[in-house]
Scaffold this active site. Structure first.
Site, short mmCIF file in Angstrom:
data_model
loop_
_atom_site.label_atom_id
_atom_site.label_comp_id
_atom_site.label_asym_id
_atom_site.label_seq_id
_atom_site.Cartn_x
_atom_site.Cartn_y
_atom_site.Cartn_z
N TYR A 96 -70.32 87.05 60.68
CA TYR A 96 -70.23 86.20 61.86
C TYR A 96 -71.30 85.12 61.86
O TYR A 96 -71.01 83.93 62.12
CB TYR A 96 -70.35 87.08 63.11
N LYS A 128 -70.69 81.02 61.70
CA LYS A 128 -71.13 80.12 62.75
C LYS A 128 -72.18 79.11 62.23
O LYS A 128 -72.21 77.96 62.69
CB LYS A 128 -71.68 80.90 63.94
#
Length: 260
Positions: free
Chosen positions: A165, A169
């Site tokens: 994740y 990002k």
């Protein structure tokens, strides 16, 4: 110095927005928020049922809206979604690339399946829609606003099993800055939103663990999680003429976390 009438700089009337991940959570709030400020909205989500519910709510506001089922990591589906939006709503002026997922494991235990799945949705999906909408705006010789959903997790280290994740990002942030520079000559603004933990379905199960809640809250100076409606103002700002000189930024919506 005389400043013109600025009362309507947040007005989105005459604009058409496409929002991914708009069937629930932050994406749903952004889609409905855009409509409240006057935009027509294409509601895009992997779940056609929730997408249509949001689209129906927008039509109830008197705005045009369509719902489209789309796997944002699938290039052909993305192309079809952009084309359908243009065909049925006439154009795209604003993109909010919000769709994202998590799949947690500590770094030493994370599988390639987990890694690839999250990067496919969170980064590849953003890129595909950015490129598709960017091409449309360039071909129209039209100005536009692209808003990518990043995260504070793309900027700081966390201890929650989020290697995939965080990498996705961080990639969104780098992509946002590059596109802002490349497309500035076309008057296409590209910015990112970076929220801290908000009360969305993405973290619902995590919040059932009091220790996880305490950990999250320990680094949010405001001492609470975000409410989904609190993402609307920053999104409308970036979409509107209020941000006409704003491009390449990461707008942290984080209760002060990145100020620590």
């Amino acid at each position: 110095m005389i400043i013109g009438d600025l009362k309507n700089i947040f007005n989105l009337e005459g604009k058409t927005a496409l929002v991914t991940g708009a069937g629930q959570g932050l994406g749903g709030a952004i889609a409905e928020g855009f409509a409240q400020f006057g935009a027509d909205v294409a509601v895009v989500d992997i779940n056609p049922t929730t997408a249509e519910e949001v689209s129906e709510a927008i039509r109830g506001m008197g705005r045009k809206s369509i719902s489209i089922k789309c796997d944002v990591s699938n290039e052909e589906q993305v192309k079809s979604t952009v084309e359908k939006t243009i065909k049925e709503l006439g154009k795209i002026d604003v993109l909010a690339a919000v769709a994202g997922i998590g799949d947690r494991a500590m770094a030493e235990d994370m599988t390639m399946l987990q890694w690839d799945r999250v990067l496919a949705i969170n980064l590849r999906g953003v890129w595909l829609f950015d490129q598709g909408v960017g091409k449309h705006l360039i071909s129209r010789k039209a100005s536009g606003s692209i808003i990518n959903m990043a995260s504070i997790a793309g900027q700081v280290g966390v201890k929650t099993g989020n290697a995939n994740y965080c990498a996705s990002k961080g990639g969104v942030i780098a992509l946002t800055r590059l596109l802002a520079v490349e497309w500035a000559k076309y008057n296409i603004r590209v910015n990112a939103l970076a929220p801290v933990q908000f009360k969305t379905p993405l973290i619902k199960k995590l919040l059932e663990n009091p220790k996880t809640v305490d950990y999250f809250l320990s680094y949010i100076p405001m001492g609470r999680f975000g409410e989904v409606n609190e993402i609307v103002g920053p999104s409308v700002f970036l979409a509107s003429d209020a941000a006409s000189m704003v491009t390449g930024i990461v707008l942290n919506v984080d209760g002060g976390m990145t100020a620590m």
